[in-house]
Design an enzyme around this catalytic site. Structure first.
Site, PDB file in Angstrom:
ATOM      1  N   ASN A   1       0.885  -1.167   0.000  1.00 41.59           N
ATOM      2  CA  ASN A   1       0.000   0.000   0.000  1.00 41.59           C
ATOM      3  C   ASN A   1       0.920   1.213   0.000  1.00 41.59           C
ATOM      4  O   ASN A   1       1.490   1.572   1.033  1.00 41.59           O
ATOM      5  CB  ASN A   1      -0.903  -0.013   1.226  1.00 41.59           C
TER       6      ASN A   1
ATOM      7  N   ARG B   1      -2.507  -2.243  -3.539  1.00 35.69           N
ATOM      8  CA  ARG B   1      -3.709  -1.422  -3.392  1.00 35.69           C
ATOM      9  C   ARG B   1      -3.581  -0.261  -4.368  1.00 35.69           C
ATOM     10  O   ARG B   1      -2.640   0.522  -4.303  1.00 35.69           O
ATOM     11  CB  ARG B   1      -3.819  -0.881  -1.971  1.00 35.69           C
TER      12      ARG B   1
ATOM     13  N   HIS C   1     -12.785   3.034  -0.254  1.00 40.85           N
ATOM     14  CA  HIS C   1     -12.780   2.052   0.841  1.00 40.85           C
ATOM     15  C   HIS C   1     -13.456   0.748   0.414  1.00 40.85           C
ATOM     16  O   HIS C   1     -13.912  -0.031   1.245  1.00 40.85           O
ATOM     17  CB  HIS C   1     -13.497   2.587   2.095  1.00 40.85           C
TER      18      HIS C   1
ATOM     19  N   HIS D   1     -17.058   2.284   7.678  1.00 40.69           N
ATOM     20  CA  HIS D   1     -15.595   2.298   7.842  1.00 40.69           C
ATOM     21  C   HIS D   1     -15.241   3.655   8.433  1.00 40.69           C
ATOM     22  O   HIS D   1     -15.301   4.677   7.743  1.00 40.69           O
ATOM     23  CB  HIS D   1     -14.901   2.097   6.495  1.00 40.69           C
TER      24      HIS D   1
ATOM     25  N   MET E   1      -9.698  10.985  17.162  1.00 40.66           N
ATOM     26  CA  MET E   1     -10.910  10.791  17.958  1.00 40.66           C
ATOM     27  C   MET E   1     -10.588  10.411  19.400  1.00 40.66           C
ATOM     28  O   MET E   1     -11.304  10.808  20.332  1.00 40.66           O
ATOM     29  CB  MET E   1     -11.783   9.718  17.313  1.00 40.66           C
TER      30      MET E   1
ATOM     31  N   GLY F   1     -14.231   2.887  14.359  1.00 41.64           N
ATOM     32  CA  GLY F   1     -15.320   1.915  14.445  1.00 41.64           C
ATOM     33  C   GLY F   1     -14.975   0.701  15.281  1.00 41.64           C
ATOM     34  O   GLY F   1     -15.837   0.158  15.976  1.00 41.64           O
TER      35      GLY F   1
ATOM     36  N   GLU G   1      -8.028  -5.351   4.910  1.00 42.77           N
ATOM     37  CA  GLU G   1      -7.851  -5.095   3.484  1.00 42.77           C
ATOM     38  C   GLU G   1      -6.661  -5.862   2.924  1.00 42.77           C
ATOM     39  O   GLU G   1      -6.708  -6.351   1.782  1.00 42.77           O
ATOM     40  CB  GLU G   1      -7.683  -3.599   3.249  1.00 42.77           C
TER      41      GLU G   1
END
Length: 412
Positions: free
Chosen positions: A7, A97, A187, A215, A291, A341, A393
């Site tokens: 990635n 990716r 995503h 997601h 967050m 999440g 992923e």
């Protein structure tokens, strides 16, 4: 077969080596051989690698470009410090990716010259991402040689099943015909994995599936999935549309762009950068896009703007859930994935507040117990189940790479 999964970002490289085959698909025995990441490529890069379940090792190295980074990680894999592989010949294929496949690439494909040209043609749709993805492909070819198969797994591919009513914007149709201005969604690999994993956990057939996936990380998106296919998703022509994110605004009145440009003396490109890099949780709170830090500020200091950022984040997610319930005529499950999440029970609870009318409830103890781990967090017998399903992923990219190399059909 050992699959190297890459990635690649503009100055970063995340990687895993996953040992997988058809038997692993059936019984989930895929093995993580090694993993790691390299940041700040182009100067004194910072790296963190781990072989198997061992401890992470970290360091710095002068890596001038992505080819140097690929060479460095491969040397580590077979060297005395890593030693995860006996030789580079043990790498059977490389899966990449790739962020944007446009309308051309609707599934994972083996990379040849024609595919490379196709990815290059989509650069204008993903100018920040696809050039970096191409650098990774060229770096692998230069280091491992053209004989090692490479496969492109596209973030947008899962959403190719969106119907016209979902992917078209209410702008002159000629703009779609001439410039392919439409909703592409992103995503996709994450939403597809969560969809697959939920079916596996619940024993639900593909045809009977009807779920909403969220997601939630620094980037956030929602997806309505029925029959194993994406019917709608919150990200659009770019990843800027939809939910409130770490630094992205999500949905905003398009007229705001010109208004801000005039008032602040900014160019359109500068306003777009503001919406992508200075908005979202960071813009509202004025503190951070993390967050975890916002939750701590709200809890420990009752910071008003931190609370406001969290509330807006959850409210926007709740609205998208409601719209997808309407679009599908209900849902059997709501699934949380991504860094927020998977690890923020308080956010999950706030998002689900007020959705009892749709049969969506969260069991407080189950919710608190599922931090970074898989499981159902709704009460027994709930009409619409709520799940935490950590996304993977890299595993899906590895499996797709194996399928493409061996000519096995991949069903999206």
């Amino acid at each position: 077969m050992n699959i190297l999964v890459l990635n690649v970002g503009s100055s970063s490289l995340k990687w895993q080596v996953i040992d997988t085959d058809e038997q692993c698909f059936a019984d989930n025995t895929d093995r993580r051989v090694a993993r790691g990441q390299v940041e700040r490529i182009g100067g004194e890069a910072v790296w963190s690698f781990r072989a198997g379940d061992g401890e992470s090792v970290k360091g710095t190295a002068p890596l001038r470009d992505h080819r140097a980074a690929v060479e460095f990680l491969l040397q580590w894999l077979v060297g005395p410090e890593g030693g995860a592989l006996g030789s580079l010949a043990e790498i059977g294929a490389v899966g990449h990716r790739v962020v944007h496949g446009g309308e051309r690439f609707v599934r994972s494909v083996g990379i040849d010259e024609q595919v490379l040209r196709g990815i290059e043609e989509t650069i204008e749709l993903a100018p920040l991402h696809n050039p970096a993805n191409l650098k990774g492909i060229h770096a692998v070819r230069a280091v491992l040689g053209a004989a090692v198969p490479q496969v492109a797994v596209f973030d947008t591919a899962f959403h190719h099943t969106l119907p016209e009513r979902a992917f078209l914007y209410a702008i002159p149709y000629s703009l779609y015909r001439r410039h392919r201005v439409r909703r592409y969604g992103f995503h996709g690999t994450s939403h597809r994995y969560v969809s697959y994993r939920w079916r596996q956990l619940t024993g639900t057939t593909r045809e009977a599936q009807r779920i909403i996936t969220l997601h939630l990380g620094n980037g956030c998106s929602a997806c309505a999935i029925a029959g194993g296919e994406s019917l709608d998703t919150s990200m659009g022509f770019t990843p800027l549309e939809g939910l409130v994110m770490g630094t992205r605004s999500g949905d905003v009145d398009p007229a705001v762009l010109d208004y801000i440009a005039q008032k602040e003396g900014l160019s359109l490109a500068e306003v777009e950068m503001l919406l992508n890099k200075q908005s979202g949780l960071l813009g509202i709170s004025g503190l951070t896009n993390d967050m975890r830090e916002l939750l701590a500020e709200a809890r420990e200091h009752d910071d008003r703007r931190a609370r406001l950022a969290i509330e807006i984040f959850c409210y926007r997610a709740r609205k998208y859930i409601g719209s997808y319930l309407a679009a599908m005529g209900g849902a059997d499950a709501l699934c949380f994935a991504g860094g927020i999440g998977e690890n923020a029970p308080a956010v999950r609870a706030m998002i689900c507040e007020g959705l009892e009318f749709a049969g969506i409830q969260v069991d407080a103890s189950a919710n608190a117990a599922h931090v970074g781990r898989e499981g159902r967090i709704s009460p027994e017998g709930a009409r619409t189940e709520v799940w935490v399903i950590p996304t993977d992923e890299e595993l899906l990219i590895a499996r797709d790479t194996y399928r493409v190399v061996h000519g096995i059909e991949t069903r999206y």
